[in-house]
Design a protein around this motif. Structure first.
Motif, short mmCIF file in Angstrom:
data_model
loop_
_atom_site.label_atom_id
_atom_site.label_comp_id
_atom_site.label_asym_id
_atom_site.label_seq_id
_atom_site.Cartn_x
_atom_site.Cartn_y
_atom_site.Cartn_z
N GLU A 69 0.81 -1.21 0.00
CA GLU A 69 0.00 0.00 0.00
C GLU A 69 0.85 1.27 0.00
O GLU A 69 0.31 2.38 -0.04
CB GLU A 69 -0.92 0.01 1.23
N ASN A 70 2.18 1.09 0.10
CA ASN A 70 3.11 2.23 0.11
C ASN A 70 2.84 3.18 1.27
O ASN A 70 2.92 4.41 1.11
CB ASN A 70 3.07 2.99 -1.21
N ILE A 71 2.50 2.64 2.43
CA ILE A 71 2.31 3.46 3.62
C ILE A 71 3.01 2.81 4.81
O ILE A 71 3.31 1.61 4.80
CB ILE A 71 0.82 3.66 3.97
N ALA A 72 3.27 3.63 5.82
CA ALA A 72 3.78 3.14 7.10
C ALA A 72 2.77 3.49 8.17
O ALA A 72 2.04 4.49 8.08
CB ALA A 72 5.12 3.75 7.42
N THR A 73 2.69 2.65 9.20
CA THR A 73 1.95 3.00 10.40
C THR A 73 2.95 3.02 11.55
O THR A 73 3.81 2.14 11.64
CB THR A 73 0.82 2.00 10.69
N SER A 121 3.76 4.38 15.86
CA SER A 121 3.21 4.79 17.15
C SER A 121 4.20 5.70 17.86
O SER A 121 5.39 5.43 17.94
CB SER A 121 2.95 3.55 18.01
N ASP A 122 3.68 6.81 18.36
CA ASP A 122 4.46 7.74 19.17
C ASP A 122 3.66 8.02 20.44
O ASP A 122 2.55 8.56 20.39
CB ASP A 122 4.70 9.04 18.39
N ASP A 123 4.21 7.62 21.57
CA ASP A 123 3.52 7.79 22.87
C ASP A 123 2.17 7.09 22.88
O ASP A 123 1.18 7.59 23.44
CB ASP A 123 3.34 9.28 23.19
N GLY A 124 2.10 5.94 22.24
CA GLY A 124 0.89 5.13 22.30
C GLY A 124 -0.18 5.49 21.28
O GLY A 124 -1.23 4.84 21.25
N ILE A 125 0.04 6.48 20.43
CA ILE A 125 -0.94 6.87 19.42
C ILE A 125 -0.37 6.56 18.03
O ILE A 125 0.73 7.01 17.69
CB ILE A 125 -1.30 8.36 19.51
N TRP A 126 -1.12 5.79 17.25
CA TRP A 126 -0.69 5.39 15.91
C TRP A 126 -1.28 6.35 14.86
O TRP A 126 -2.40 6.82 14.99
CB TRP A 126 -1.18 3.97 15.60
N HIS A 127 -0.45 6.58 13.81
CA HIS A 127 -0.91 7.35 12.66
C HIS A 127 -0.43 6.67 11.38
O HIS A 127 0.42 5.77 11.42
CB HIS A 127 -0.41 8.79 12.72
N ILE A 128 -0.93 7.14 10.26
CA ILE A 128 -0.57 6.63 8.94
C ILE A 128 0.33 7.65 8.25
O ILE A 128 0.08 8.85 8.31
CB ILE A 128 -1.83 6.37 8.08
N TYR A 129 1.39 7.14 7.59
CA TYR A 129 2.37 8.01 6.93
C TYR A 129 2.60 7.50 5.50
O TYR A 129 2.53 6.29 5.24
CB TYR A 129 3.70 8.00 7.70
N ARG A 184 5.09 7.12 1.91
CA ARG A 184 6.43 6.57 1.74
C ARG A 184 7.52 7.62 1.92
O ARG A 184 8.71 7.28 2.02
CB ARG A 184 6.58 5.87 0.39
N SER A 185 7.13 8.89 1.97
CA SER A 185 8.11 9.96 2.22
C SER A 185 8.16 10.35 3.69
O SER A 185 8.90 11.26 4.06
CB SER A 185 7.78 11.19 1.38
N GLY A 186 7.35 9.68 4.52
CA GLY A 186 7.35 9.97 5.95
C GLY A 186 6.41 11.06 6.38
O GLY A 186 6.44 11.49 7.54
N GLN A 187 5.54 11.54 5.49
CA GLN A 187 4.58 12.59 5.84
C GLN A 187 3.33 11.98 6.47
O GLN A 187 2.79 10.99 5.97
CB GLN A 187 4.21 13.39 4.59
N GLN A 188 2.85 12.60 7.56
CA GLN A 188 1.67 12.09 8.25
C GLN A 188 0.43 12.35 7.41
O GLN A 188 0.19 13.44 6.93
CB GLN A 188 1.54 12.75 9.62
N LEU A 189 -0.38 11.28 7.26
CA LEU A 189 -1.60 11.38 6.46
C LEU A 189 -2.85 11.46 7.32
O LEU A 189 -3.82 12.13 6.96
CB LEU A 189 -1.71 10.16 5.53
N SER A 190 -2.85 10.77 8.44
CA SER A 190 -4.05 10.74 9.29
C SER A 190 -4.05 11.90 10.27
O SER A 190 -2.99 12.35 10.72
CB SER A 190 -4.11 9.41 10.06
N THR A 250 -6.17 4.21 3.24
CA THR A 250 -4.71 4.35 3.24
C THR A 250 -4.28 5.79 2.94
O THR A 250 -3.09 6.09 3.02
CB THR A 250 -4.08 3.39 2.20
N SER A 251 -5.23 6.66 2.64
CA SER A 251 -4.91 8.08 2.51
C SER A 251 -4.97 8.78 3.86
O SER A 251 -4.72 9.98 3.96
CB SER A 251 -5.88 8.75 1.54
N GLY A 252 -5.31 8.03 4.93
CA GLY A 252 -5.30 8.57 6.28
C GLY A 252 -6.65 8.98 6.82
O GLY A 252 -6.75 9.40 7.98
N LYS A 253 -7.72 8.84 6.05
CA LYS A 253 -9.04 9.28 6.49
C LYS A 253 -9.71 8.20 7.34
O LYS A 253 -9.72 7.03 6.98
CB LYS A 253 -9.91 9.60 5.28
N LEU A 254 -10.27 8.61 8.48
CA LEU A 254 -11.05 7.70 9.31
C LEU A 254 -12.44 7.53 8.69
O LEU A 254 -13.16 8.50 8.48
CB LEU A 254 -11.17 8.25 10.73
#
Length: 485
Positions: free
Chosen positions: A381-385, A387-395, A397-403, A431-435
C-alpha cells in the motif's frame, strides 16, 4: 605489457621467482604445466619450497578492487597472500576465466621496503578505499585463524605478488609487525585494523596520529580521543576495540572486535580531528548530524547469519547487530547500529536502533528517523503506520503524516484500508489517512477480495468496501467461496 594466465604459467614453469619468492618451484603435470585452480576472483598455484608444498595465490579483478590478504609465517607453514591495487601498472594485466572471457587487473607495484603507513597514504581516496576495507577484512581473518589454530607466528604483513618488467614474479610486503609474545600478536592486529579504519574514515586525523611520537601515557590519551569520537558518531565497534586495547583484554575479545570493524562502514569523524588538533576545533560543529557512512564491500563469511535476499538486499546478523548487504557484498551504511532489521519491500524497510524504530530507504538513509515506539511498513500500500507515545498514525512513503485522528493500535493494511482500534472498539481508515466512520466494531478483520469480517453487538458478518453489510445471499456466497479455498 599485458599478462594472461599463460604468462603466469610461463613464469612459474621457468622458475622466474625473485626477492622473497626465490627458492620456489612448481611441480609440473605430464603436459609440463603447473597445477592451478581458477576461482571467481583469483588463481591458486601449487608450488614447493624445500620440498614442502605451498599455495601461491594471484588475484584478478572482476568487480572493482581485489581483496587484500595477509601473508604470515608460522612454524608449521608459510602463506603467500596478495593485494591488488589500481593504476600502478599503466597497461594492467589481462586474465581469462573458464569461459575464455578476459578480465582486466591492475597489479600493484611497490618498493620492496615499505610499511603500513604508505599503504594507507596511497589508498585513502574514495575510489581506493575498498583496498583498505579488504586489508581490515584480511587482518580479521588472519587473527581468527591464528587464534583458532593456536599457532605462533614470527611475522605478519599485507602481501602483494606482481610481475616486474622482465616477467619475474615478486612479493612486496607491508609489515604489520613481529610477534614478540602471544599478547602482542593480537594487539598488533587490533592496532593495524584501527589504523586502517581511521585512515579510511578521517585521513587528516590519521596523519596527525601517525606523525606523533608516543609515550605510554600519550597512547592512552589518543585511544581515549578515538573512543570519544567513535561514541559520538555511534561507531560502536571502533569504541569497543579501543577500550579492549586499553584494558589489555583477552585475545578472543580482541579478535571478535577486529571482525566487527571489518564490517563497520567507514564514517567521517571530524570531532576526532578537532580533539587531536585544537586549532581546528572551531571548524567542527559537534551538534551537527553525523556524516553519512560510506558503503563497503565485505565477505559474507564474516557474518553469523545471512538471510535470503529481498529486493536484491540481504539481512545479515553478527554480534548482536543487523546489517543490510547487497548481492555484490556491499554493506549498506546506516547512521546507527541496527538491533532489528526487516526485509525491504518497495524500497523501504523498518529498522530498530537503541533509540527506537525508524524507516530507511535502500541506500540506508532515514525516511522516518528512529524515534518511534513501534512501526510497520505496508509495502503493498506504500504506507507506514507508526506509534508515538501510544498513538498510531498513517504516513506515506516519504514519511509525511496522512491521518489526523490517531488510534491506540493499527493492524495490517490491504486493499486500501487499515484497521484501527480505540479502547475496545475498531474502525477502518483509508490508506490516505481518512477515518471511515466511527469506532463501532467489537472485532474487525482486514479486507480480502473486497470484503472484511466484523463483529458488532454479538453479530458476526461481512462488509464490503463501502462498509455496508452484505445481504444474506452475498454472505452465503462469501462463506461458500472461503470453504473452497
Amino acid at each position: 605489457m599485458k599478462y594472461s594466465i599463460d604468462n603466469y604459467i610461463t613464469a612459474i614453469v621457468a622458475g622466474n621467482f625473485c626477492g622473497e619468492l626465490q627458492g620456489l618451484s612448481a611441480p609440473l603435470d605430464h603436459l609440463g604445466k603447473p597445477t592451478f585452480r581458477l576461482h571467481r576472483d583469483h588463481i591458486t598455484f601449487v608450488v614447493h619450497r624445500a620440498g614442502e608444498p605451498k599455495l601461491l595465490t594471484i588475484p584478478f579483478e572482476v568487480n572493482g578492487p581485489q581483496l587484500a590478504e595477509i601473508a604470515y609465517r608460522t612454524r608449521q607453514s608459510e602463506r603467500f597472500g596478495f593485494m591488488a591495487g589500481k593504476s600502478f601498472v599503466p597497461d594492467g594485466v589481462i586474465v581469462y576465466d573458464d569461459s575464455g572471457v578476459p578480465h582486466s587487473h591492475h597489479a600493484l607495484v611497490e618498493p620492496y621496503h615499505t610499511n603500513l603507513h604508505n599503504f594507507v597514504r596511497q589508498n585513502h581516496s574514495s575510489s581506493r578505499k575498498p583496498l583498505l576495507r579488504s586489508a581490515i577484512e584480511s587482518i580479521a581473518k588472519a587473527a581468527r585463524h591464528i587464534y583458532t589454530s593456536g599457532q605462533n607466528f614470527s611475522f605478519a604483513g599485507i602481501g602483494n605478488i606482481f610481475f616486474d618488467s622482465r616477467g619475474n614474479l615478486h612479493l612486496a610486503t607491508y609489515p604489520l609487525g613481529e610477534a614478540n609474545s602471544p599478547y602482542y600478536t593480537y594487539q598488533m592486529f587490533a592496532s593495524a585494523a584501527l589504523a586502517l579504519y581511521i585512515g579510511a574514515s578521517e585521513i587528516e586525523a590519521y596523519k596527525i596520529l601517525h606523525s606523533m611520537t608516543y609515550t605510554n601515557s600519550e597512547v592512552v590519551l589518543r585511544l581515549r580521543m578515538v573512543t570519544s569520537a567513535a561514541e559520538h558518531y555511534g561507531i560502536g565497534s571502533v569504541a569497543r576495540l579501543c577500550k579492549l586495547i586499553l584494558d589489555k583484554s583477552t585475545p578472543e575479545a580482541i579478535v571478535s572486535a577486529v571482525e566487527d570493524i571489518a564490517i563497520e562502514p567507514f564514517q567521517p569523524m571530524p570531532l576526532l580531528l578537532s580533539l587531536l588538533e585544537p586549532t581546528v576545533a572551531t571548524q567542527v560543529n559537534i551538534l551537527a548530524p553525523p556524516p553519512q557512512p560510506e558503503p563497503i564491500r565485505v565477505s559474507p563469511e564474516l557474518f553469523d547469519e545471512v538471510c535470503p535476499p529481498s529486493e536484491m538486499i540481504c539481512r545479515a546478523y553478527r554480534g548482536g547487530y543487523w546489517y543490510y548487504i547487497t548481492l555484490d557484498n556491499m554493506v549498506i551504511p546506516t547512521e546507527r547500529p541496527l538491533l532489528a532489521a526487516f526485509d525491504f519491500y518497495e524500497g523501504r524497510a523498518v529498522v530498530r536502533t537503541e533509540r527506537g524504530y525508524g524507516l530507511i530507504d535502500n541506500s540506508g538513509k532515514w525516511i522516518m528517523h528512529d524515534r518511534w515506539s513501534d512501526m510497520a511498513w505496508h509495502g503493498s500500500e506504500n504506507i507506514a503506520t507508526a506509534s508515538d507515545d501510544g498513538i498510531w498514525h498513517i504516513y506515506n512513503r516519504s514519511g509525511q503524516q496522512l491521518s489526523t485522528i490517531g488510534a491506540e493500535w493499527m493492524g495490517d493494511a490491504g486493499e486500501g484500508f487499515v484497521v484501527g482500534r480505540r479502547g475496545s472498539k475498531y474502525a477502518y481508515y483509508s490508506t490516505s489517512g481518512k477515518l471511515l466512520g466511527d469506532f463501532i466494531y467489537d472485532e474487525a478483520g482486514a479486507f480480502n477480495d473486497g470484503v472484511a469480517l466484523v463483529e458488532r453487538r454479538g453479530s458476526r458478518y461481512y462488509i464490503d468496501t463501502t462498509l455496508h453489510k452484505l445481504s444474506a445471499h452475498e454472505q452465503e456466497r462469501v462463506l461458500s467461496r472461503n470453504k473452497t479455498k
